[in-house]
Design a protein around this motif. Structure first.
Motif, PDB file in Angstrom:
ATOM      1  N   GLU A 183     -17.463  -3.924  -1.136  1.00 13.03           N
ATOM      2  CA  GLU A 183     -16.561  -2.852  -1.170  1.00 13.03           C
ATOM      3  C   GLU A 183     -15.762  -2.492   0.018  1.00 13.03           C
ATOM      4  OE1 GLU A 183     -15.713  -1.487  -4.174  1.00 13.03           O
ATOM      5  OE2 GLU A 183     -17.757  -2.544  -4.984  1.00 13.03           O
ATOM      6  N   HIS A 184     -14.538  -2.867   0.033  1.00  9.56           N
ATOM      7  CA  HIS A 184     -13.475  -2.665   1.215  1.00  9.56           C
ATOM      8  C   HIS A 184     -12.394  -1.499   0.802  1.00  9.56           C
ATOM      9  CE1 HIS A 184     -15.082  -6.026   3.234  1.00  9.56           C
ATOM     10  NE2 HIS A 184     -15.183  -6.694   2.201  1.00  9.56           N
ATOM     11  N   ASP A 185     -12.014  -0.972   1.672  1.00  9.76           N
ATOM     12  CA  ASP A 185     -10.757   0.012   1.574  1.00  9.76           C
ATOM     13  C   ASP A 185      -9.788  -0.805   0.532  1.00  9.76           C
ATOM     14  OD1 ASP A 185     -12.022   1.593   3.596  1.00  9.76           O
ATOM     15  OD2 ASP A 185     -10.719   1.237   5.058  1.00  9.76           O
ATOM     16  N   SER A 186      -9.527  -1.979   0.311  1.00  8.82           N
ATOM     17  CA  SER A 186      -8.552  -2.669  -0.371  1.00  8.82           C
ATOM     18  C   SER A 186      -9.215  -2.823  -1.625  1.00  8.82           C
ATOM     19  CB  SER A 186      -8.013  -3.906   0.290  1.00  8.82           C
ATOM     20  OG  SER A 186      -9.199  -4.682   0.527  1.00  8.82           O
ATOM     21  N   GLY A 187     -10.379  -2.727  -1.804  1.00  9.91           N
ATOM     22  CA  GLY A 187     -11.056  -2.824  -3.150  1.00  9.91           C
ATOM     23  C   GLY A 187     -12.199  -3.705  -3.094  1.00  9.91           C
ATOM     24  N   THR A 188     -12.764  -4.105  -4.140  1.00 10.27           N
ATOM     25  CA  THR A 188     -13.854  -4.811  -4.479  1.00 10.27           C
ATOM     26  C   THR A 188     -13.541  -6.562  -4.104  1.00 10.27           C
ATOM     27  OG1 THR A 188     -14.846  -3.484  -6.072  1.00 10.27           O
ATOM     28  CG2 THR A 188     -15.784  -5.827  -5.887  1.00 10.27           C
ATOM     29  N   VAL A 189     -14.336  -7.272  -3.481  1.00 11.50           N
ATOM     30  CA  VAL A 189     -13.967  -8.483  -2.988  1.00 11.50           C
ATOM     31  C   VAL A 189     -15.435  -9.266  -3.241  1.00 11.50           C
ATOM     32  CG1 VAL A 189     -13.473 -10.262  -1.270  1.00 11.50           C
ATOM     33  CG2 VAL A 189     -12.508  -7.973  -1.164  1.00 11.50           C
TER      34      VAL A 189
END
Length: 195
Positions: free
Chosen positions: A123-129
């Motif tokens: 989980e990143h600020d930009s979304g799930t990777v």
């Protein structure tokens, strides 16, 4: 009677022709060659816009099938989000529709074969990777340990490799393929390679 006994003895001691290699073994061997070659130098046939972790898997499998079983490529290898044949699938779609989970434990890790995949979700600020790593395990385990080969996803990055067991013990926790890592989704195998 003695001649018959000698004939039977000679037949029993004659070298046995090796069994022909199965398509599965040949495909796995080609997948290993393709991904390991990418560590040394990325193949120009691997489109630069598709150079990420899922792209490495798609390229390796497609190249292996092209060399071993080209007839299989008359339809796409992958499934899209709706389960339809597709030439392209991102990491999440590959996992959900073209690969099957094997497990997340040490015993499963020890049973992995070339072409199997480790999957992670971060989980990143930009979304799930989602991130995938491909296993390369020598057919004769006594000669070399299992490796992982992966593309880190950044544009222009090199394909990397490392020892599977080192990844489980020495990598930062979020990249360890161990049960207590919530970001580790497990080990997966291409559905067509399942019994």
């Amino acid at each position: 009677m003695l001649a018959l006994s000698l004939l039977l003895l000679l037949e029993a001691s004659a070298p046995v022709a090796p069994a022909p290699e199965t398509r599965d073994v040949l495909l796995r061997r080609h997948v290993a060659r393709v991904v390991l070659a990418q560590v040394r130098k990325q193949d120009a046939a691997w489109h630069p816009d598709q150079r990420d972790c899922a792209g490495l898997i798609r390229f390796a499998f497609r190249t292996a099938y092209k060399n071993v079983a080209p007839e299989r490529l008359s339809t796409p290898l992958w499934k899209d989000a709706r389960g339809r044949p597709a030439d392209f699938a991102d990491a999440e779609t590959l996992l959900m529709h073209s690969f099957r989970p094997l497990g997340r434990d040490d015993a499963t890790r020890e049973s992995l074969r070339t072409g199997d995949v480790l999957a992670f979700r971060q989980e990143h600020d930009s979304g799930t990777v989602f991130h995938l790593m491909l296993v390369v395990r020598p057919e004769d385990r006594a000669h070399a340990p299992a490796r992982v080969v992966y593309h880190p996803g950044e544009k222009g990055a090199a394909v990397r490799t490392g020892l599977l067991n080192n990844l489980a013990t020495e990598a930062p926790l979020e990249w360890r393929p161990v049960p207590n890592n919530a970001g580790f989704l497990g080990f997966f195998r291409f559905k067509e390679w399942m019994p």
